[in-house]
Structures are given as structure tokens and as C-alpha cells.
Design a protein around this motif. Structure first.
Motif, PDB file in Angstrom:
ATOM      1  N   PRO A 101       0.840  -1.211   0.000  1.00 58.07           N
ATOM      2  CA  PRO A 101       0.000   0.000   0.000  1.00 58.07           C
ATOM      3  C   PRO A 101       0.871   1.255   0.000  1.00 58.07           C
ATOM      4  O   PRO A 101       1.953   1.270   0.583  1.00 58.07           O
ATOM      5  CB  PRO A 101      -0.775  -0.115   1.316  1.00 58.07           C
ATOM      6  CG  PRO A 101      -0.736  -1.561   1.662  1.00 58.07           C
ATOM      7  CD  PRO A 101       0.571  -2.077   1.135  1.00 58.07           C
ATOM      8  N   PHE A 102       0.383   2.308  -0.676  1.00 62.87           N
ATOM      9  CA  PHE A 102       1.127   3.559  -0.711  1.00 62.87           C
ATOM     10  C   PHE A 102       0.190   4.738  -0.852  1.00 62.87           C
ATOM     11  O   PHE A 102      -1.005   4.583  -1.110  1.00 62.87           O
ATOM     12  CB  PHE A 102       2.205   3.554  -1.800  1.00 62.87           C
ATOM     13  CG  PHE A 102       1.734   3.263  -3.196  1.00 62.87           C
ATOM     14  CD1 PHE A 102       1.553   4.284  -4.112  1.00 62.87           C
ATOM     15  CD2 PHE A 102       1.507   1.961  -3.603  1.00 62.87           C
ATOM     16  CE1 PHE A 102       1.154   4.014  -5.410  1.00 62.87           C
ATOM     17  CE2 PHE A 102       1.107   1.676  -4.899  1.00 62.87           C
ATOM     18  CZ  PHE A 102       0.921   2.708  -5.798  1.00 62.87           C
ATOM     19  N   THR A 103       0.742   5.933  -0.658  1.00 68.63           N
ATOM     20  CA  THR A 103      -0.015   7.183  -0.668  1.00 68.63           C
ATOM     21  C   THR A 103       0.519   8.076  -1.774  1.00 68.63           C
ATOM     22  O   THR A 103       1.728   8.161  -1.979  1.00 68.63           O
ATOM     23  CB  THR A 103       0.136   7.894   0.690  1.00 68.63           C
ATOM     24  OG1 THR A 103      -0.305   7.009   1.722  1.00 68.63           O
ATOM     25  CG2 THR A 103      -0.685   9.166   0.743  1.00 68.63           C
TER      26      THR A 103
ATOM     27  N   ASN B  41       0.048  12.095  -3.500  1.00 65.79           N
ATOM     28  CA  ASN B  41      -0.519  13.442  -3.443  1.00 65.79           C
ATOM     29  C   ASN B  41      -1.200  13.733  -4.769  1.00 65.79           C
ATOM     30  O   ASN B  41      -0.616  13.515  -5.831  1.00 65.79           O
ATOM     31  CB  ASN B  41       0.580  14.487  -3.212  1.00 65.79           C
ATOM     32  CG  ASN B  41       1.179  14.373  -1.845  1.00 65.79           C
ATOM     33  OD1 ASN B  41       0.478  14.238  -0.852  1.00 65.79           O
ATOM     34  ND2 ASN B  41       2.494  14.417  -1.782  1.00 65.79           N
TER      35      ASN B  41
ATOM     36  N   LYS C 248      -4.807  17.175  -1.180  1.00 65.27           N
ATOM     37  CA  LYS C 248      -5.580  15.923  -1.170  1.00 65.27           C
ATOM     38  C   LYS C 248      -4.637  14.771  -1.463  1.00 65.27           C
ATOM     39  O   LYS C 248      -3.713  14.902  -2.252  1.00 65.27           O
ATOM     40  CB  LYS C 248      -6.684  15.933  -2.241  1.00 65.27           C
ATOM     41  CG  LYS C 248      -7.747  16.979  -2.056  1.00 65.27           C
ATOM     42  CD  LYS C 248      -8.749  16.531  -1.043  1.00 65.27           C
ATOM     43  CE  LYS C 248      -9.896  17.545  -1.016  1.00 65.27           C
ATOM     44  NZ  LYS C 248     -10.934  17.152  -0.101  1.00 65.27           N
ATOM     45  N   ILE C 249      -4.910  13.649  -0.827  1.00 61.02           N
ATOM     46  CA  ILE C 249      -4.111  12.456  -1.061  1.00 61.02           C
ATOM     47  C   ILE C 249      -5.031  11.277  -1.338  1.00 61.02           C
ATOM     48  O   ILE C 249      -6.218  11.316  -1.028  1.00 61.02           O
ATOM     49  CB  ILE C 249      -3.201  12.120   0.141  1.00 61.02           C
ATOM     50  CG1 ILE C 249      -4.040  11.839   1.387  1.00 61.02           C
ATOM     51  CG2 ILE C 249      -2.186  13.213   0.391  1.00 61.02           C
ATOM     52  CD1 ILE C 249      -3.263  11.276   2.546  1.00 61.02           C
ATOM     53  N   VAL C 250      -4.476  10.252  -1.929  1.00 65.98           N
ATOM     54  CA  VAL C 250      -5.194   9.000  -2.130  1.00 65.98           C
ATOM     55  C   VAL C 250      -4.283   7.886  -1.614  1.00 65.98           C
ATOM     56  O   VAL C 250      -3.081   7.890  -1.861  1.00 65.98           O
ATOM     57  CB  VAL C 250      -5.608   8.789  -3.611  1.00 65.98           C
ATOM     58  CG1 VAL C 250      -4.417   8.715  -4.525  1.00 65.98           C
ATOM     59  CG2 VAL C 250      -6.481   7.571  -3.759  1.00 65.98           C
ATOM     60  N   GLN C 251      -4.874   6.989  -0.846  1.00 63.46           N
ATOM     61  CA  GLN C 251      -4.145   5.830  -0.357  1.00 63.46           C
ATOM     62  C   GLN C 251      -4.680   4.633  -1.111  1.00 63.46           C
ATOM     63  O   GLN C 251      -5.892   4.464  -1.224  1.00 63.46           O
ATOM     64  CB  GLN C 251      -4.344   5.651   1.138  1.00 63.46           C
ATOM     65  CG  GLN C 251      -3.751   6.787   1.943  1.00 63.46           C
ATOM     66  CD  GLN C 251      -4.013   6.641   3.411  1.00 63.46           C
ATOM     67  OE1 GLN C 251      -5.063   6.176   3.822  1.00 63.46           O
ATOM     68  NE2 GLN C 251      -3.046   7.051   4.211  1.00 63.46           N
TER      69      GLN C 251
ATOM     70  N   GLU D  87      -3.918   0.361  -2.675  1.00 62.30           N
ATOM     71  CA  GLU D  87      -3.207  -0.902  -2.785  1.00 62.30           C
ATOM     72  C   GLU D  87      -3.524  -1.436  -4.173  1.00 62.30           C
ATOM     73  O   GLU D  87      -4.678  -1.454  -4.596  1.00 62.30           O
ATOM     74  CB  GLU D  87      -3.694  -1.878  -1.725  1.00 62.30           C
ATOM     75  CG  GLU D  87      -2.993  -3.208  -1.760  1.00 62.30           C
ATOM     76  CD  GLU D  87      -3.467  -4.141  -0.667  1.00 62.30           C
ATOM     77  OE1 GLU D  87      -3.509  -5.358  -0.942  1.00 62.30           O
ATOM     78  OE2 GLU D  87      -3.801  -3.672   0.426  1.00 62.30           O
TER      79      GLU D  87
ATOM     80  N   SER E  95      -0.724  11.395  -9.592  1.00 64.25           N
ATOM     81  CA  SER E  95      -0.292  12.724  -9.144  1.00 64.25           C
ATOM     82  C   SER E  95      -0.704  13.819 -10.120  1.00 64.25           C
ATOM     83  O   SER E  95      -0.708  14.995  -9.761  1.00 64.25           O
ATOM     84  CB  SER E  95       1.218  12.755  -8.917  1.00 64.25           C
ATOM     85  OG  SER E  95       1.909  12.558 -10.122  1.00 64.25           O
TER      86      SER E  95
ATOM     87  N   TYR F  71      -8.780  15.724  -7.288  1.00 66.23           N
ATOM     88  CA  TYR F  71      -9.750  14.958  -6.518  1.00 66.23           C
ATOM     89  C   TYR F  71     -11.036  14.743  -7.324  1.00 66.23           C
ATOM     90  O   TYR F  71     -11.591  13.655  -7.337  1.00 66.23           O
ATOM     91  CB  TYR F  71     -10.058  15.670  -5.196  1.00 66.23           C
ATOM     92  CG  TYR F  71     -11.145  14.991  -4.420  1.00 66.23           C
ATOM     93  CD1 TYR F  71     -10.889  13.811  -3.733  1.00 66.23           C
ATOM     94  CD2 TYR F  71     -12.431  15.504  -4.384  1.00 66.23           C
ATOM     95  CE1 TYR F  71     -11.887  13.169  -3.025  1.00 66.23           C
ATOM     96  CE2 TYR F  71     -13.436  14.870  -3.684  1.00 66.23           C
ATOM     97  CZ  TYR F  71     -13.163  13.703  -3.001  1.00 66.23           C
ATOM     98  OH  TYR F  71     -14.149  13.070  -2.317  1.00 66.23           O
TER      99      TYR F  71
END
Length: 74
Positions: free
Chosen positions: A13-15, A17, A25-28, A30, A60, A64
Motif C-alpha cells: 500500500p502507498f499514498t 498526493n 488531497k491524497i489517495v491511499q 493498494e 499525481s 480529486y
């Protein structure tokens, strides 16, 4: 590996921006990749860093609003 089960490779899993200038805003996520055969699995294991980098670069560039809808998630 069993013939009747899919071959799946999971990235850690990673995040990421997102490209929102107004607010951060970020998205996490997998990522799980289903392979057609063992050869494909071996290939993706060797290129997992490149796959992860590609996903990060694509996401990136998104805002959103681009990924908030069902269509955006697909």
C-alpha cells in the motif's frame, strides 16, 4: 500456484498526493495485479518499482474531482 486460481501480485500500500492546488488531497491505495501466467508474474516482480512509479505519476496528475466519481475510480 494452482491452475484453477488466478496468479496475483500485490504491491505494498502507498499514498499519492493529488494535483489539487486549492487544497492538499491524497489517495491511499493498494494495487493488485492479476496475471495470465507464471511468466507474466515473474516479469512483474522484476518491474514492480516501475509499475509503482507509473501509478504514482498517473495519479499525481489527477485532481480529486477526477477520481471522486465511480467512473473516475474505474
Amino acid at each position: 500456484v494452482f491452475a484453477d486460481k488466478p496468479i496475483v501480485y500485490s504491491l505494498e500500500p502507498f499514498t499519492v498526493n493529488l494535483s489539487n492546488q486549492e487544497e492538499e488531497k491524497i489517495v491511499q491505495l493498494e494495487v493488485n495485479l492479476e496475471m495470465l501466467d507464471e511468466r507474466s508474474y515473474e516479469e512483474i516482480v522484476g518491474k514492480s518499482a516501475m509499475v509503482r512509479d507509473t501509478v504514482v505519476r498517473i495519479l499525481s496528475e489527477k485532481k480529486y474531482q477526477d477520481i471522486a466519481s465511480i467512473q473516475g475510480k474505474l
